[in-house]
Design a protein around this motif. Structure first.
Motif, PDB file in Angstrom:
ATOM      1  N   ASN A 343       0.864  -1.185   0.000  1.00 53.98           N
ATOM      2  CA  ASN A 343       0.000   0.000   0.000  1.00 53.98           C
ATOM      3  C   ASN A 343       0.897   1.230   0.000  1.00 53.98           C
ATOM      4  O   ASN A 343       1.722   1.404   0.905  1.00 53.98           O
ATOM      5  CB  ASN A 343      -0.909   0.001   1.228  1.00 53.98           C
ATOM      6  N   ILE A 344       0.778   2.079  -1.019  1.00 54.98           N
ATOM      7  CA  ILE A 344       1.716   3.173  -1.220  1.00 54.98           C
ATOM      8  C   ILE A 344       0.968   4.467  -1.511  1.00 54.98           C
ATOM      9  O   ILE A 344       0.055   4.491  -2.341  1.00 54.98           O
ATOM     10  CB  ILE A 344       2.682   2.866  -2.383  1.00 54.98           C
ATOM     11  N   VAL A 345       1.379   5.522  -0.817  1.00 53.54           N
ATOM     12  CA  VAL A 345       0.889   6.871  -1.104  1.00 53.54           C
ATOM     13  C   VAL A 345       1.998   7.607  -1.849  1.00 53.54           C
ATOM     14  O   VAL A 345       3.114   7.737  -1.337  1.00 53.54           O
ATOM     15  CB  VAL A 345       0.535   7.641   0.189  1.00 53.54           C
ATOM     16  N   CYS A 346       1.689   8.063  -3.054  1.00 50.78           N
ATOM     17  CA  CYS A 346       2.654   8.836  -3.848  1.00 50.78           C
ATOM     18  C   CYS A 346       2.282  10.312  -3.727  1.00 50.78           C
ATOM     19  O   CYS A 346       1.271  10.748  -4.284  1.00 50.78           O
ATOM     20  CB  CYS A 346       2.634   8.377  -5.307  1.00 50.78           C
ATOM     21  N   THR A 347       3.063  11.067  -2.974  1.00 50.46           N
ATOM     22  CA  THR A 347       2.772  12.480  -2.724  1.00 50.46           C
ATOM     23  C   THR A 347       3.356  13.329  -3.850  1.00 50.46           C
ATOM     24  O   THR A 347       4.523  13.188  -4.197  1.00 50.46           O
ATOM     25  CB  THR A 347       3.357  12.937  -1.378  1.00 50.46           C
ATOM     26  N   GLN A 348       2.541  14.224  -4.393  1.00 48.69           N
ATOM     27  CA  GLN A 348       2.956  15.004  -5.557  1.00 48.69           C
ATOM     28  C   GLN A 348       2.548  16.462  -5.409  1.00 48.69           C
ATOM     29  O   GLN A 348       1.377  16.744  -5.165  1.00 48.69           O
ATOM     30  CB  GLN A 348       2.304  14.437  -6.823  1.00 48.69           C
ATOM     31  N   PRO A 349       3.489  17.392  -5.579  1.00 50.87           N
ATOM     32  CA  PRO A 349       3.088  18.796  -5.688  1.00 50.87           C
ATOM     33  C   PRO A 349       2.376  18.989  -7.028  1.00 50.87           C
ATOM     34  O   PRO A 349       2.870  18.524  -8.062  1.00 50.87           O
ATOM     35  CB  PRO A 349       4.405  19.567  -5.666  1.00 50.87           C
ATOM     36  N   PRO A 354       8.434  16.470 -13.424  1.00 51.69           N
ATOM     37  CA  PRO A 354       9.293  15.290 -13.215  1.00 51.69           C
ATOM     38  C   PRO A 354       8.660  14.281 -12.265  1.00 51.69           C
ATOM     39  O   PRO A 354       8.730  13.072 -12.486  1.00 51.69           O
ATOM     40  CB  PRO A 354      10.581  15.886 -12.623  1.00 51.69           C
ATOM     41  N   ASN A 355       8.021  14.790 -11.194  1.00 50.63           N
ATOM     42  CA  ASN A 355       7.426  13.900 -10.209  1.00 50.63           C
ATOM     43  C   ASN A 355       6.241  13.137 -10.785  1.00 50.63           C
ATOM     44  O   ASN A 355       6.027  11.973 -10.456  1.00 50.63           O
ATOM     45  CB  ASN A 355       7.001  14.720  -8.988  1.00 50.63           C
ATOM     46  N   HIS A 356       5.481  13.774 -11.653  1.00 49.14           N
ATOM     47  CA  HIS A 356       4.348  13.081 -12.269  1.00 49.14           C
ATOM     48  C   HIS A 356       4.831  11.966 -13.203  1.00 49.14           C
ATOM     49  O   HIS A 356       4.188  10.915 -13.307  1.00 49.14           O
ATOM     50  CB  HIS A 356       3.473  14.075 -13.044  1.00 49.14           C
ATOM     51  N   ILE A 357       5.957  12.178 -13.857  1.00 47.73           N
ATOM     52  CA  ILE A 357       6.476  11.158 -14.780  1.00 47.73           C
ATOM     53  C   ILE A 357       7.008   9.947 -14.014  1.00 47.73           C
ATOM     54  O   ILE A 357       6.650   8.802 -14.308  1.00 47.73           O
ATOM     55  CB  ILE A 357       7.583  11.754 -15.674  1.00 47.73           C
TER      56      ILE A 357
END
Length: 409
Positions: A343-349, A354-357
Motif C-alpha cells: 500500500n503506497i501513497v505517492c505524494t505530488q506537488p 518530473p514527479n508526475h512522470i
C-alpha cells in the motif's frame, strides 16, 4: 555571521533537522528551525510567489517570510538558509524566487544562504568543513533510524506513549552527543546498537496491521507542513507508516554524479570523489542495517546498492532518468513492494512534471510487476482540499484492510 546573526531554516524533517542544528550550534552558528504552520503560511507564500511555481517553493518561502513578519526576530540581524539539490527542476530557482519575495516584502537587505553541493552559489560567511559533513551524515542516519523504529513500534506498542517517550529521550541523548563528542565510526556503531536495543525493549503486540509506504517529491513526502501531517493521519487510522530514509535521497544526489561520468562521460576530474562519498555513505547505512538485522525485531531498509538496481531490473526505468526525484522515486515504490509493503501513497506537488512522470507515470508499470499493489497519488497545492485528500486516503486504507483480511483468512 556565526555569532551575530540568527539563521532561520524551514523545517522538513523535525527530528533530522534538530540533530543537524546541533552540528552548527557547536560551531557557534545561531540556527533556528521554523515550526510555523497553518493557513497563513500558504497565504503568505501565494502572496509573494507566483502560483505557477511548485507547491514546495510556495510553502518554504511563505514560512520564511511569515517568520520575518511575525516580529519575533531582529530583521537587521537575521539570515535565511535554504537547501537545494541543483537538479533539473524548479527547486533550483528557489534562491532567486526567495530574493524576489524578500524584495517585495521589504526585506531585500536580509542575506540568503544556499546549502548545496552543486556549486550554485558561494557563501563567504558560511563554510562547512569536512568534519561537519561527517557529523551531518551521522545525524541524517540517526534521524532515519529513529523514524524507522518509531514507526514500527508506535502502531504496535502495548502501552500508548512508550515509543514517543523513548524517542524524546534519544533525541536529547543524540543532540548532546553531536554537541560535545567527536564523531567516529566506533561511536556511531555503538550508538546505533544502543538505539535499536532500547526500541526492541518496548512491549509490542503481534496483531497484523496495515502497512503504508510514502514516496514522492522530497518536501511533500517528509514535511508535515507540506503533506498536511500525512504520517499522523495514517497512524490515527491504525496503519504502520513506512517512509524511505533521507540518506537514500542524499545518496541519490551524490550517485547521480557517478552516473554522469559512466553514462555521459561527464565529471571526469571529480568522478573519483563522488564514488568515494557514495561508498562512505553506503558503508554507514549498511552499519545501521547490520545492527537492525542482528537484533532481529525490526525490518531494516534495503542497501542503497540494491535500490539502484531495481528500476532497470524491473524493466520500467533507466537510472539515467534523474530529473526531480528521478529513478529513486520509482525505485522506492519497487523497494516497498519487495519489503511486502503493498500500500503506497505517492505524494505530488500539483504541476511538478518530473514527479508526475516518475511517480504517477510509473504506477502502471509497478502494478504490472506487482499485481496486488495498492497505490494512490495525492496532489498537494495551496488550493487542494484536505478533506478530499483524506477521503482518498481512507478509500485506499479500506482497500488495504480488505486485502489484509483476505490474505490472513
Amino acid at each position: 555571521m556565526q555569532r551575530e546573526y540568527t539563521i532561520l531554516v524551514p523545517t522538513m524533517l523535525p527530528m533530522h533537522f534538530e540533530l543537524m542544528a546541533a552540528v552548527f550550534r557547536k560551531r557557534g552558528f545561531r540556527m533556528e528551525f521554523l515550526e510555523d504552520e497553518g493557513r497563513q503560511v500558504d497565504d503568505v507564500g501565494v502572496r509573494y510567489v507566483h502560483n505557477d511555481m511548485c507547491y514546495p517553493a510556495i510553502i518554504v518561502i511563505g514560512q520564511l517570510v511569515d517568520a520575518l513578519q511575525s516580529g519575533r526576530y531582529d530583521v537587521g540581524k537575521v539570515a535565511l538558509l535554504i537547501m537545494q539539490t541543483g537538479g533539473g527542476c524548479r527547486a533550483s530557482n528557489y534562491l532567486s524566487l526567495l530574493r524576489k519575495a524578500l524584495e517585495r516584502a521589504g526585506y531585500a537587505h536580509i542575506p540568503v544562504i544556499s546549502l548545496n553541493v552543486a556549486g550554485l552559489e558561494q557563501n563567504p560567511g558560511f563554510k562547512i568543513s569536512l568534519a561537519m559533513y561527517r557529523e551531518l551524515a551521522a545525524c541524517v542516519l540517526y534521524g532515519d533510524l529513529l523514524m524507522l523504529l518509531r514507526n514500527q513500534c508506535r502502531v504496535r506498542e502495548c502501552n500508548p506513549g512508550d515509543t514517543d517517550a523513548l524517542t524524546r529521550r534519544w533525541m536529547e541523548k543524540l543532540q548532546a552527543q553531536v554537541s560535545t563528542a567527536r564523531m567516529s565510526g566506533r561511536l556511531f556503531r555503538e550508538t546505533v546498537q544502543a538505539v535499536v536495543a532500547d526500541y526492541a525493549s518496548i512491549p509490542r503486540h503481534t496483531k497484523p496491521v496495515v502497512r503504508v509506504g510514502i514516496v514522492g517529491e522530497i518536501y511533500v513526502k517528509y514535511s508535515p507542513l507540506g503533506n498536511n501531517n500525512l504520517e499522523e493521519f495514517l497512524f490515527s487510522e491504525g496503519a504502520e507508516v513506512v517512509v524511505p530514509g533521507l540518506l537514500d535521497f542524499c545518496l541519490y544526489c551524490v550517485y547521480n554524479n557517478v552516473l554522469d561520468h559512466e553514462l555521459y562521460d561527464m565529471r571526469k576530474r571529480s568522478a573519483w570523489m563522488w564514488r568515494w562519498i557514495t561508498r562512505y555513505l553506503c558503508r554507514l547505512k549498511n552499519d545501521v542495517i547490520e545492527s537492525i538485522v542482528e537484533e532481529g525485531s525490526f525490518q531494516p531498509p534495503s542497501p542503497f546498492e540494491h535500490i539502484t538496481t531495481l528500476p532497470e531490473k524491473a524493466g520500467v526505468l533507466s537510472v539515467g532518468m534523474k530529473m526531480g526525484e528521478g529513478w529513486l522515486l520509482t525505485a522506492e515504490m519497487l523497494e516497498l513492494c519487495e519489503m511486502g509493503v503493498k500500500n503506497i501513497v505517492c505524494t505530488q506537488p500539483f504541476g511538478c512534471l518530473p514527479n508526475h512522470i516518475v511517480g504517477k507515470g510509473m504506477m502502471r508499470p509497478v502494478k504490472d510487476c506487482y499485481e496486488d499493489v495498492n497505490i494512490v497519488a495525492i496532489d498537494y497545492d495551496p488550493g487542494a482540499s484536505r478533506i478530499n485528500q483524506e477521503n482518498r486516503l481512507k478509500l485506499m486504507l479500506a482497500t488495504a484492510k480488505r486485502n489484509m483480511e483476505k490474505q490472513n483468512s
